[in-house]
Write a protein that holds these residues in place. Structure first.
Motif, short mmCIF file in Angstrom:
data_model
loop_
_atom_site.label_atom_id
_atom_site.label_comp_id
_atom_site.label_asym_id
_atom_site.label_seq_id
_atom_site.Cartn_x
_atom_site.Cartn_y
_atom_site.Cartn_z
N ALA A 16 0.88 -0.80 -0.59
CA ALA A 16 -0.18 0.22 -0.01
C ALA A 16 0.36 0.95 0.49
N LYS A 17 2.13 1.21 0.75
CA LYS A 17 3.22 2.17 0.69
C LYS A 17 3.24 2.75 -1.09
N PHE A 18 2.79 2.35 -1.81
CA PHE A 18 3.06 2.08 -3.07
C PHE A 18 1.81 3.27 -3.99
N GLY A 19 0.72 3.11 -3.18
CA GLY A 19 0.01 4.18 -3.29
C GLY A 19 -0.24 4.62 -2.43
N ASP A 20 -1.46 6.07 -2.40
CA ASP A 20 -1.98 7.08 -1.57
C ASP A 20 -2.22 5.75 -0.45
N TYR A 21 -0.71 5.81 0.53
CA TYR A 21 -1.49 4.93 1.82
C TYR A 21 -2.32 5.36 2.72
N ASP A 22 -3.14 5.09 3.26
CA ASP A 22 -3.97 5.49 4.38
C ASP A 22 -3.98 4.22 4.84
N ILE A 23 -4.20 3.81 6.74
CA ILE A 23 -3.79 2.88 7.38
C ILE A 23 -5.24 2.19 7.95
N HIS A 24 -6.53 3.69 8.05
CA HIS A 24 -7.73 3.49 8.00
C HIS A 24 -8.12 2.26 6.95
N LYS A 25 -8.17 2.97 5.69
CA LYS A 25 -8.73 2.15 5.06
C LYS A 25 -7.92 0.82 4.98
N ILE A 26 -6.34 0.76 4.57
CA ILE A 26 -6.20 -0.71 4.05
C ILE A 26 -5.61 -1.57 5.20
N LYS A 27 -6.24 -0.85 6.41
CA LYS A 27 -6.41 -2.05 7.67
C LYS A 27 -7.61 -3.06 7.30
N ASN A 28 -8.15 -2.95 6.33
CA ASN A 28 -9.48 -3.64 6.08
C ASN A 28 -9.03 -4.70 5.16
N VAL A 29 -8.37 -4.03 4.71
CA VAL A 29 -7.56 -5.22 3.16
C VAL A 29 -6.43 -6.32 4.47
N ALA A 30 -5.57 -6.14 5.53
CA ALA A 30 -4.77 -6.89 5.93
C ALA A 30 -5.92 -7.56 6.51
N VAL A 31 -6.66 -7.09 7.09
CA VAL A 31 -7.50 -7.98 8.20
C VAL A 31 -7.79 -8.65 6.98
N ALA A 32 -8.78 -8.83 6.17
CA ALA A 32 -9.47 -10.06 5.97
C ALA A 32 -8.26 -10.66 4.53
N LEU A 33 -6.99 -10.29 4.48
CA LEU A 33 -6.21 -11.45 3.98
C LEU A 33 -5.52 -12.55 4.91
N GLU A 34 -6.16 -11.61 6.30
CA GLU A 34 -5.34 -12.32 7.67
C GLU A 34 -6.52 -13.93 8.38
N LEU A 35 -7.56 -13.12 8.18
CA LEU A 35 -8.59 -13.89 8.46
C LEU A 35 -8.63 -15.32 7.95
N ILE A 36 -8.71 -14.71 5.79
CA ILE A 36 -9.05 -15.85 4.88
C ILE A 36 -7.61 -16.93 5.34
N HIS A 37 -6.80 -16.20 5.18
CA HIS A 37 -5.52 -17.31 5.91
C HIS A 37 -5.79 -18.33 6.26
N MET A 38 -6.50 -17.87 8.45
CA MET A 38 -6.40 -18.42 9.17
C MET A 38 -8.16 -19.22 8.70
N ALA A 39 -9.13 -18.89 8.02
CA ALA A 39 -9.59 -19.92 8.15
C ALA A 39 -9.48 -21.10 7.46
N SER A 40 -8.32 -20.96 6.20
CA SER A 40 -7.88 -21.72 5.42
C SER A 40 -7.45 -23.00 7.09
N LEU A 41 -6.82 -22.61 7.32
CA LEU A 41 -6.12 -23.09 8.43
C LEU A 41 -7.04 -23.73 9.32
N VAL A 42 -8.24 -23.64 9.53
CA VAL A 42 -8.55 -23.73 10.61
C VAL A 42 -9.58 -25.32 9.30
N HIS A 43 -9.31 -24.93 8.40
CA HIS A 43 -10.83 -25.41 7.52
C HIS A 43 -9.24 -27.05 7.21
N ASP A 44 -8.08 -26.86 7.20
CA ASP A 44 -6.92 -27.59 6.31
C ASP A 44 -6.74 -28.57 7.96
N ASP A 45 -7.04 -28.01 8.83
CA ASP A 45 -6.65 -28.85 9.84
C ASP A 45 -8.01 -29.99 9.46
#
Lengths: 320, 320
Positions: free
Chosen positions: A56-85
């Motif tokens: 996001a630093k290569f664009g118009d960095y706004d943590i209050h916007k970009i945090k949503n993308v970061a949280v979403a991707l980590e949640l998806i990753h974690m969701a896939s871990l639970v299903h993998d287990d």
């Protein structure tokens, strides 16, 4: 240098995301919240959120916007871990009991579903349709990969291409998407977010190959699960594929099944380590890493690019 | 009048959606495709797509755009069915073997994940952020409902409010979202899509209560599964709650557990039917239906409104 030190200039933002992750899984269902919270507290490198923020630093960095993308991707990753287990029937992850072992498969399934759904809620803040298309395409690929992994278990006739396609779907594309979406959501230009996609893809491939090597070379203490777990569960990883090029190792590997005892497994692991398989795997991992570094050429110089480079190099030499 | 006759003017569009559903689950993984296809061919009323299309008639109706919403909602519905079958350990659905019985729980889990992900891909065609927010909020609620349903199993202390909240999340909100999203995605005004949400919610509540009644009153042949299945699996539905107001029925119900034999179940079912429970349940279903009909007052008169009314009335008197 420790991984966290590499992006210390992002510390406040990473801490914010950690808090946001906890908030994300607050639920009216205490059971759901407890199961999700355990997963969050189990730690992990948060490598996807870090990539989102850096990109996001290569664009118009706004943590209050970009945090949503970061949280979403980590949640998806974690969701896939639970299903993998659930698939792997895993009792432990990162040295802690899995959701499926502490509760059961059904709870694990819905905890995963819930985290997926929460991730989508977070993503709705981003109004760029291309971002949503990339994310959903990624999720389809991840699912196809998961089914493929089930089908490929104990299937000793598979080749290098099968393995690479599987780890692409299992790991690389979600990291690639993290890099791309961070840039895209903050309005970076197309050449930038496409280069970051490629960077993420190559780093992800290298990362997963290293993971698959460590399953043989690291100790159980470091892994938080028994060494050789992948093979024991029928997952034919790169060291196994390379190892099987040796006839003797091939025969030993073919005898591994779900109930193989620890002693017999130790012998198989030794045989693979004694072959050239670990070195060959390491070489391929390094090749992906070199490609990742060359993908960075497309990006403007500066602290962010240097950090991406440091992280890639770290991933290339990590021991756990 | 048969359900399909009520919206015969939509036949070409419904056929298109049927084809699109098959195309949606085309996959590089034959296993995934086969499992998903079986689910699609198992039929179902396609009530969610029908509501999407009808609701879209209140806006700028474009089948090539709105079909994506219809397909997405049906895929989400089917995905939740596959995951439900894992939870309920169901062998049969609509008279056919479930994915989990024909393959296994793990395949069923990923088939569900895959259909969810596909649904999201379809939705990305819709560029209205509010639509995505509604959909993801709905999915979170559905997941919370599913976990709640596991927790509430064999929990005889629950009350009417617990039941209503559960069926809201299990059924009503996805139908409500179908109605609302059809209208929203085609640019209908806010008072219209909000009224349609309320209509869908009330129809959905009525629909689920009827389903729960039929589990006691319909024959196994009609249901495609044994009568009283819900109770046998520990799901305390409305007829059971009302039945338990009678002390004798209460005692009989409390004895039901996972292994209860058919003969004993038949007695419990008879006891519930002999009480006033079925009539009381039917009354509550009718009350929701009346609310649904009054929600239609907000909408402009015409064929679409009449059709929604016909479908609601049909749902109120359906015998299977």
């Amino acid at each position: 240098m420790k991984l966290k030190m590499m992006y210390s200039f992002l510390k406040a933002d990473i801490d914010l995301i950690e808090k946001e992750l906890e908030a994300a899984i607050e639920s009216q269902s205490p059971l759901l919240q407890e199961a999700s919270l355990q997963l969050i507290h189990a730690g992990g490198k948060r490598i996807r959120p870090v990539f989102v923020l850096l990109a996001a630093k290569f664009g118009d960095y706004d943590i209050h916007k970009i945090k949503n993308v970061a949280v979403a991707l980590e949640l998806i990753h974690m969701a896939s871990l639970v299903h993998d287990d659930v698939i792997d029937d895993a009792e432990m992850r990162r040295g802690k009991p899995t959701v499926k072992s502490q509760w059961d498969n059904r709870i694990a399934m819905y905890t995963g579903d819930y985290m997926f759904a929460r991730a989508l809620e977070y993503m709705t803040v981003i109004e760029n349709p291309q971002a949503h298309k990339i994310l959903s395409d990624t999720m389809v690929e991840v699912c196809v990969g998961e089914i493929q992994q089930i089908k490929d278990k104990y299937h000793y006739g598979q080749n290098l291409r099968d393995y690479l396609r599987r780890i692409k779907r299992k790991t690389a594309i979600l990291i690639a998407a993290s890099c791309q979406l961070g840039a895209l959501a903050s309005g970076a230009k197309e050449n930038i977010h496409k280069a970051l996609y490629q960077f993420g893809y190559n780093v992800g491939m290298s990362f997963q190959i290293t993971d698959d090597i460590l399953d043989f070379t690291a100790t159980s203490e470091v892994l938080g699960k028994p060494a050789g777990s992948d093979l024991l569960q029928g997952n034919i990883t790169l060291p196994v594929l390379y190892g099987m090029e040796n006839k003797e190792v091939h025969e030993r590997v073919m005898k591994v099944h779900e109930g193989t005892k620890e002693e017999a497994m130790t012998e198989v692991i030794q045989a693979i380590k004694a072959s050239n398989a670990i070195e060959q795997s390491h070489e391929l991992s390094q090749r992906y890493l070199q490609k990742a570094l060359s993908n960075l050429d497309e990006l403007p110089n500066g602290r962010t690019k240097k950090t991406l480079r440091d992280i890639a190099l770290y991933i290339g030499r990590r021991k756990f």
